[in-house]
Design a protein around this motif. Structure first.
Motif, PDB file in Angstrom:
ATOM      1  N   UNK A 116       0.826  -1.208   0.000  1.00 45.89           N
ATOM      2  CA  UNK A 116       0.000   0.000   0.000  1.00 45.89           C
ATOM      3  C   UNK A 116       0.863   1.261   0.000  1.00 45.89           C
ATOM      4  N   UNK A 117       0.290   2.319  -0.549  1.00 43.96           N
ATOM      5  CA  UNK A 117       0.983   3.614  -0.592  1.00 43.96           C
ATOM      6  C   UNK A 117      -0.034   4.714  -0.837  1.00 43.96           C
ATOM      7  N   UNK A 118       0.273   5.905  -0.337  1.00 47.52           N
ATOM      8  CA  UNK A 118      -0.534   7.088  -0.626  1.00 47.52           C
ATOM      9  C   UNK A 118      -0.079   7.673  -1.958  1.00 47.52           C
ATOM     10  N   UNK A 119      -1.049   7.995  -2.815  1.00 48.51           N
ATOM     11  CA  UNK A 119      -0.758   8.545  -4.142  1.00 48.51           C
ATOM     12  C   UNK A 119      -1.215  10.003  -4.169  1.00 48.51           C
ATOM     13  N   UNK A 120      -0.280  10.957  -4.272  1.00 48.70           N
ATOM     14  CA  UNK A 120      -0.648  12.378  -4.277  1.00 48.70           C
ATOM     15  C   UNK A 120      -1.530  12.755  -5.464  1.00 48.70           C
ATOM     16  N   UNK A 121      -2.363  13.758  -5.262  1.00 47.09           N
ATOM     17  CA  UNK A 121      -3.277  14.216  -6.307  1.00 47.09           C
ATOM     18  C   UNK A 121      -2.613  14.547  -7.631  1.00 47.09           C
ATOM     19  N   UNK A 122      -1.504  15.313  -7.639  1.00 47.44           N
ATOM     20  CA  UNK A 122      -0.888  15.678  -8.924  1.00 47.44           C
ATOM     21  C   UNK A 122      -0.485  14.475  -9.774  1.00 47.44           C
ATOM     22  N   UNK A 123      -0.191  13.340  -9.157  1.00 52.90           N
ATOM     23  CA  UNK A 123       0.189  12.161  -9.930  1.00 52.90           C
ATOM     24  C   UNK A 123      -0.992  11.615 -10.728  1.00 52.90           C
ATOM     25  N   UNK A 124      -2.214  11.952 -10.302  1.00 48.20           N
ATOM     26  CA  UNK A 124      -3.424  11.370 -10.912  1.00 48.20           C
ATOM     27  C   UNK A 124      -4.214  12.381 -11.737  1.00 48.20           C
ATOM     28  N   UNK A 125      -3.664  13.559 -11.937  1.00 44.70           N
ATOM     29  CA  UNK A 125      -4.379  14.575 -12.723  1.00 44.70           C
ATOM     30  C   UNK A 125      -4.567  14.099 -14.159  1.00 44.70           C
ATOM     31  N   UNK A 126      -5.733  14.371 -14.703  1.00 41.57           N
ATOM     32  CA  UNK A 126      -5.998  13.996 -16.083  1.00 41.57           C
ATOM     33  C   UNK A 126      -5.103  14.798 -17.022  1.00 41.57           C
ATOM     34  N   UNK A 160      -3.749  17.298 -19.576  1.00 35.28           N
ATOM     35  CA  UNK A 160      -4.273  18.582 -20.025  1.00 35.28           C
ATOM     36  C   UNK A 160      -4.958  19.384 -18.936  1.00 35.28           C
ATOM     37  N   UNK A 161      -4.966  18.896 -17.682  1.00 37.99           N
ATOM     38  CA  UNK A 161      -5.581  19.629 -16.578  1.00 37.99           C
ATOM     39  C   UNK A 161      -4.492  20.030 -15.581  1.00 37.99           C
ATOM     40  N   UNK A 162      -4.753  21.073 -14.786  1.00 36.78           N
ATOM     41  CA  UNK A 162      -3.755  21.482 -13.788  1.00 36.78           C
ATOM     42  C   UNK A 162      -3.448  20.336 -12.820  1.00 36.78           C
ATOM     43  N   UNK A 163      -2.187  20.124 -12.462  1.00 39.54           N
ATOM     44  CA  UNK A 163      -1.838  19.055 -11.518  1.00 39.54           C
ATOM     45  C   UNK A 163      -2.610  19.146 -10.205  1.00 39.54           C
ATOM     46  N   UNK A 164      -2.925  20.373  -9.788  1.00 38.40           N
ATOM     47  CA  UNK A 164      -3.645  20.544  -8.518  1.00 38.40           C
ATOM     48  C   UNK A 164      -5.079  20.041  -8.589  1.00 38.40           C
ATOM     49  N   UNK A 165      -5.572  19.762  -9.788  1.00 38.04           N
ATOM     50  CA  UNK A 165      -6.925  19.217  -9.929  1.00 38.04           C
ATOM     51  C   UNK A 165      -6.968  17.702  -9.700  1.00 38.04           C
ATOM     52  N   UNK A 166      -5.795  17.089  -9.601  1.00 39.09           N
ATOM     53  CA  UNK A 166      -5.753  15.652  -9.381  1.00 39.09           C
ATOM     54  C   UNK A 166      -6.259  15.286  -7.996  1.00 39.09           C
ATOM     55  N   UNK A 167      -6.939  14.168  -7.899  1.00 41.05           N
ATOM     56  CA  UNK A 167      -7.514  13.716  -6.628  1.00 41.05           C
ATOM     57  C   UNK A 167      -6.642  12.600  -6.057  1.00 41.05           C
ATOM     58  N   UNK A 168      -6.139  12.758  -4.844  1.00 40.88           N
ATOM     59  CA  UNK A 168      -5.285  11.717  -4.262  1.00 40.88           C
ATOM     60  C   UNK A 168      -6.069  10.454  -3.944  1.00 40.88           C
ATOM     61  N   UNK A 169      -5.339   9.368  -3.754  1.00 37.83           N
ATOM     62  CA  UNK A 169      -5.972   8.098  -3.398  1.00 37.83           C
ATOM     63  C   UNK A 169      -4.971   7.212  -2.675  1.00 37.83           C
TER      64      UNK A 169
END
Length: 215
Positions: free
Chosen positions: A80-90, A92-101
């Motif tokens: 298991x690991x925490x995945x920061x939001x910017x790694x999951x940003x779609x 063409x979208x701002x990295x800060x729009x990514x949702x962590x999981x």
């Protein structure tokens, strides 16, 4: 345990292999006695065909709960690991729009518990466990009446958990594009914290098997 279709085990062999690959510690959960909260006990276990073998100290309060209701669950988690939001940003979208999981693997067994108190049966359970955890041997015989283990047997009780149902979950963003999942595995390897490396390995293994997710 809620499982999205893309997080489900691909087959029984997947979770069986994962358990066999050193994931032999979990949480035994039993229904609480009337008016009491459910009980959870962390413990090692051994797989015996379609059952899990456990032993616990005789004073453990979980015994009363198991005797009142032998239907229990046993949960194993890892990688298991925490995945920061910017790694999951779609793209063409701002990295800060990514949702962590959180990424993780989990196998949850529904079981019917049988308490083992007969000294010879307890000794056999311990021998099976030691064959798994200490296969090189290097221990005294585990026989009733023979020191040192024989005199310790009254202090423990054995538990056979016959598995009636299995739910397995491998949550590694399999519904995301292959390129994104591969990049996340790279980021995990570069970060190198705690279980990042085995988490990355699980993600790449799933990428190889799943490829692009199709509902």
């Amino acid at each position: 345990m809620f499982i999205h279709p893309w997080d489900d085990a691909l087959d029984d062999a997947e979770w069986q292999t994962w358990i066999a690959d050193g994931h032999d510690f979990g949480i035994l959960s039993a229904n609480g006695l009337p008016g009491r909260a459910p009980m959870a006990v962390p413990t090692h276990f051994t797989v015996d065909d379609t059952a899990l073998l456990v032993h616990l100290a005789r004073p453990n309060p979980v015994w009363k709960a198991i005797e009142a209701d032998p239907k229990v669950t046993f949960t194993v988690t890892g990688d298991y690991a925490f995945i920061p939001g910017p790694w999951r940003a779609k793209p063409g979208t701002p990295p800060t729009d990514g949702v962590p999981t959180s990424y993780y693997a989990a196998v949850q067994f529904t079981c019917r518990a049988t308490v083992i108190d007969e000294p010879g049966a307890k000794a056999e359970l311990l021998r099976r466990q030691m064959a798994h955890f200490q296969p090189e041997g290097d221990h005294a015989p585990m026989d009733p009446g023979q020191a040192p283990y024989g005199r310790m047997l009254p202090g423990i009780r054995g538990l056979r958990l016959d598995v009636t149902e299995v739910h397995a979950k491998f949550k590694y963003d399999d519904h995301k594009p292959v390129e994104q999942r591969t990049d996340t595995a790279r980021r995990l390897t570069d970060r190198g914290a705690a279980l990042d490396s085995p988490t990355a390995a699980q993600q790449l293994r799933r990428v190889d098997r799943v490829g692009t997710w199709n509902a």
